[in-house]
Design a protein around this motif. Structure first.
Motif, PDB file in Angstrom:
ATOM      1  N   ASN A 121     -43.963  31.772 -11.762  1.00 50.26           N
ATOM      2  CA  ASN A 121     -42.746  31.231 -11.166  1.00 50.26           C
ATOM      3  C   ASN A 121     -41.539  31.463 -12.079  1.00 50.26           C
ATOM      4  N   ILE A 122     -41.718  31.196 -13.365  1.00 50.51           N
ATOM      5  CA  ILE A 122     -40.602  31.348 -14.303  1.00 50.51           C
ATOM      6  C   ILE A 122     -40.282  32.817 -14.532  1.00 50.51           C
ATOM      7  N   LEU A 123     -41.295  33.684 -14.473  1.00 44.65           N
ATOM      8  CA  LEU A 123     -41.040  35.116 -14.633  1.00 44.65           C
ATOM      9  C   LEU A 123     -40.203  35.643 -13.461  1.00 44.65           C
ATOM     10  N   ILE A 124     -40.506  35.156 -12.260  1.00 42.05           N
ATOM     11  CA  ILE A 124     -39.699  35.540 -11.093  1.00 42.05           C
ATOM     12  C   ILE A 124     -38.277  35.009 -11.246  1.00 42.05           C
ATOM     13  N   LYS A 125     -38.160  33.762 -11.692  1.00 45.75           N
ATOM     14  CA  LYS A 125     -36.837  33.164 -11.889  1.00 45.75           C
ATOM     15  C   LYS A 125     -36.000  33.985 -12.851  1.00 45.75           C
ATOM     16  N   ASP A 126     -36.594  34.312 -13.999  1.00 47.98           N
ATOM     17  CA  ASP A 126     -35.850  35.008 -15.037  1.00 47.98           C
ATOM     18  C   ASP A 126     -35.600  36.476 -14.711  1.00 47.98           C
ATOM     19  N   THR A 127     -36.303  36.983 -13.716  1.00 50.87           N
ATOM     20  CA  THR A 127     -36.068  38.354 -13.268  1.00 50.87           C
ATOM     21  C   THR A 127     -34.998  38.393 -12.177  1.00 50.87           C
ATOM     22  N   ALA A 128     -35.121  37.508 -11.203  1.00 52.10           N
ATOM     23  CA  ALA A 128     -34.161  37.475 -10.088  1.00 52.10           C
ATOM     24  C   ALA A 128     -32.822  36.882 -10.509  1.00 52.10           C
ATOM     25  N   VAL A 159     -47.057  39.221 -23.578  1.00 50.11           N
ATOM     26  CA  VAL A 159     -46.097  40.087 -22.878  1.00 50.11           C
ATOM     27  C   VAL A 159     -45.022  39.248 -22.194  1.00 50.11           C
ATOM     28  N   SER A 160     -45.422  38.152 -21.579  1.00 52.14           N
ATOM     29  CA  SER A 160     -44.458  37.268 -20.901  1.00 52.14           C
ATOM     30  C   SER A 160     -43.468  36.681 -21.886  1.00 52.14           C
ATOM     31  N   THR A 161     -43.971  36.255 -23.059  1.00 51.20           N
ATOM     32  CA  THR A 161     -43.093  35.690 -24.084  1.00 51.20           C
ATOM     33  C   THR A 161     -42.077  36.719 -24.562  1.00 51.20           C
ATOM     34  N   LEU A 162     -42.546  37.918 -24.840  1.00 50.02           N
ATOM     35  CA  LEU A 162     -41.642  38.983 -25.285  1.00 50.02           C
ATOM     36  C   LEU A 162     -40.597  39.293 -24.209  1.00 50.02           C
ATOM     37  N   TYR A 163     -41.040  39.279 -22.966  1.00 52.85           N
ATOM     38  CA  TYR A 163     -40.130  39.594 -21.859  1.00 52.85           C
ATOM     39  C   TYR A 163     -39.007  38.575 -21.750  1.00 52.85           C
ATOM     40  N   VAL A 164     -39.360  37.279 -21.674  1.00 51.06           N
ATOM     41  CA  VAL A 164     -38.324  36.263 -21.475  1.00 51.06           C
ATOM     42  C   VAL A 164     -37.440  36.094 -22.710  1.00 51.06           C
ATOM     43  N   MET A 165     -37.970  36.424 -23.884  1.00 50.89           N
ATOM     44  CA  MET A 165     -37.197  36.263 -25.112  1.00 50.89           C
ATOM     45  C   MET A 165     -36.285  37.453 -25.411  1.00 50.89           C
ATOM     46  N   LEU A 166     -36.692  38.632 -24.981  1.00 53.18           N
ATOM     47  CA  LEU A 166     -35.937  39.841 -25.336  1.00 53.18           C
ATOM     48  C   LEU A 166     -35.054  40.375 -24.215  1.00 53.18           C
ATOM     49  N   GLY A 196     -15.205  27.483 -16.024  1.00 52.82           N
ATOM     50  CA  GLY A 196     -14.931  27.766 -17.431  1.00 52.82           C
ATOM     51  C   GLY A 196     -16.139  27.750 -18.342  1.00 52.82           C
ATOM     52  N   LYS A 197     -17.346  27.517 -17.788  1.00 58.09           N
ATOM     53  CA  LYS A 197     -18.560  27.467 -18.603  1.00 58.09           C
ATOM     54  C   LYS A 197     -19.569  28.503 -18.111  1.00 58.09           C
ATOM     55  N   ILE A 198     -20.381  29.003 -19.053  1.00 62.15           N
ATOM     56  CA  ILE A 198     -21.449  29.932 -18.661  1.00 62.15           C
ATOM     57  C   ILE A 198     -22.434  29.194 -17.767  1.00 62.15           C
ATOM     58  N   ILE A 199     -22.761  29.781 -16.640  1.00 63.60           N
ATOM     59  CA  ILE A 199     -23.619  29.108 -15.659  1.00 63.60           C
ATOM     60  C   ILE A 199     -25.006  28.838 -16.247  1.00 63.60           C
ATOM     61  N   VAL A 200     -25.654  29.875 -16.736  1.00 64.10           N
ATOM     62  CA  VAL A 200     -26.952  29.729 -17.407  1.00 64.10           C
ATOM     63  C   VAL A 200     -26.906  30.555 -18.685  1.00 64.10           C
ATOM     64  N   THR A 201     -26.976  29.887 -19.812  1.00 63.57           N
ATOM     65  CA  THR A 201     -26.965  30.604 -21.083  1.00 63.57           C
ATOM     66  C   THR A 201     -28.318  31.238 -21.345  1.00 63.57           C
ATOM     67  N   GLU A 202     -28.325  32.253 -22.205  1.00 63.50           N
ATOM     68  CA  GLU A 202     -29.593  32.893 -22.554  1.00 63.50           C
ATOM     69  C   GLU A 202     -30.549  31.895 -23.194  1.00 63.50           C
ATOM     70  N   THR A 203     -30.026  31.012 -24.014  1.00 64.65           N
ATOM     71  CA  THR A 203     -30.868  30.006 -24.670  1.00 64.65           C
ATOM     72  C   THR A 203     -31.513  29.075 -23.654  1.00 64.65           C
ATOM     73  N   ALA A 204     -30.721  28.628 -22.671  1.00 61.76           N
ATOM     74  CA  ALA A 204     -31.253  27.724 -21.641  1.00 61.76           C
ATOM     75  C   ALA A 204     -32.349  28.401 -20.835  1.00 61.76           C
ATOM     76  N   ALA A 205     -32.142  29.663 -20.483  1.00 57.03           N
ATOM     77  CA  ALA A 205     -33.139  30.396 -19.702  1.00 57.03           C
ATOM     78  C   ALA A 205     -34.435  30.567 -20.491  1.00 57.03           C
ATOM     79  N   ARG A 206     -34.302  30.862 -21.776  1.00 57.81           N
ATOM     80  CA  ARG A 206     -35.493  31.054 -22.606  1.00 57.81           C
ATOM     81  C   ARG A 206     -36.223  29.742 -22.854  1.00 57.81           C
ATOM     82  N   LEU A 207     -35.471  28.688 -23.104  1.00 56.79           N
ATOM     83  CA  LEU A 207     -36.090  27.378 -23.310  1.00 56.79           C
ATOM     84  C   LEU A 207     -36.866  26.941 -22.067  1.00 56.79           C
ATOM     85  N   ASP A 208     -36.319  27.257 -20.896  1.00 59.31           N
ATOM     86  CA  ASP A 208     -36.925  26.836 -19.629  1.00 59.31           C
ATOM     87  C   ASP A 208     -38.276  27.498 -19.396  1.00 59.31           C
TER      88      ASP A 208
END
Length: 324
Positions: free
Chosen positions: A66-73, A193-200, A210-222
């Motif tokens: 589910n999270i891999l689909i989220k972070d891809t789409a 592989v999943s960890t490397l994908y979402v982190m890199l 005026g704010k970033i909708i989803v930061t890279e840190t938030a997406a990775r933490l999720d």
């Protein structure tokens, strides 16, 4: 069409008032409730090892997919897509990261869809309440304005696919035990592989008010708690098979005590998680959010009750109620 549907539900929510919204908010918390959390544990410790592991496989691997689909789409939430959408304030607090697929719907489908599928032949009537719970939770995510119909539909389809895959995999391993080691190695590789994908991977940088909708840190933490769930499942199963390998063929009194022990071990794990949170190591904390509950259910609790039942002078069975 999807936005029009959400606006219709929004108007309905506003007209029905805060009390009804509170009721729907309670419904949407079903997948994270203690009842839902304890179902796989009770099945695993007291009823059927396979049933419990089946649910936990679907819950953990389904969550990671589910999270891999989220972070891809990288689909944004409904109120980002259309400013007329005004989500429920309470639901908004937990609506982190991206929108599609719905995490609440995925987890609900994993627990109750997995339960209905596993017992579809033995208890066919169980399918009805399980399907109703899934549909009600999915609708609640739309009603509260935090997910589109596509978000919940994809979550249900994705999780049903994982359920069918799990059924085939469990059958294959049961027929050929040597496949368990191969499945373990494949699972670990999948996690790496999943960890490397979402982190890199790179994430879109867009702004809203005026704010970033989803930061890279938030997406990775999720993503880290879902990885923790899968790692705990794989490691937990391997450790339990090697060092415990308990049986569910025990009397009712022993089963009650197993549930009590599970509650104590789970409480200790949550206290440890609280201490980890205090350290401020966010990435490690997010990983442990998924790892600790699953390792507690699959290995730590069985290790504890197996020791008490077989290694000590105090024999539980002497004071427990015998089943007819």
């Amino acid at each position: 069409m999807d936005i029009e549907y959400l606006l219709f539900l929004q108007g309905l929510r506003e007209s029905l008032g805060s009390n009804f919204e509170t009721f729907v908010t309670l419904i949407t918390k079903i997948p994270t409730s203690p009842i839902s959390a304890i179902i796989p544990g009770i099945l695993f410790w007291c009823v059927s090892r396979r049933a419990g592991l089946f649910l936990m496989f679907v819950m953990s691997f389904g969550r990671l997919i589910n999270i891999l689909i989220k972070d891809t789409a990288c689909v944004y939430r409904p109120w980002i897509l259309d400013p007329e959408i005004n989500p429920s304030a309470d639901a908004l607090k937990k609506a982190s990261s991206y929108s599609m697929p719905s995490g609440h719907t995925q987890f609900t489908t994993a627990i109750y869809g997995g339960l209905a599928y596993f017992y579809r032949k033995k208890f066919p009537l169980l399918i009805i309440p399980c399907v109703l719970i899934i549909l009600v939770v999915a609708l609640s995510r739309n009603f509260l304005g935090v997910h589109t119909p596509q978000d919940v539909l994809v979550a249900i389809i994705e999780t049903m696919a994982v359920i069918f895959l799990a059924d085939k995999l469990f059958d294959a391993v049961e027929k050929d035990k040597s496949l368990a080691k191969t499945a373990f190695i494949a699972g670990i590789i999948f996690c790496v592989v999943s960890t490397l994908y979402v982190m890199l991977k790179s994430y879109p940088i867009d702004y809203f008010n005026g704010k970033i909708i989803v930061t890279e840190t938030a997406a990775r933490l999720d993503s880290l708690d879902s990885i923790g769930c899968v790692v705990a499942f794989l490691v937990g199963v391997a450790l339990e098979n090697k060092f415990v390998n308990f049986s569910t063929n025990v009397d009712f009194g022993v089963k009650v005590r197993r549930v009590i022990i599970g509650g104590i071990v789970g409480g200790a794990a949550m206290f440890l998680l609280f201490l980890i949170k205090l350290t401020g190591f966010k990435f490690f904390y997010e990983f442990c959010k998924g790892f600790l509950p699953f390792i507690s259910i699959i290995f730590l609790t069985p290790f504890a009750f197996n020791y008490l039942e077989t290694k000590t002078k105090f024999k539980f069975k002497k004071i427990s109620f015998k089943q007819n």
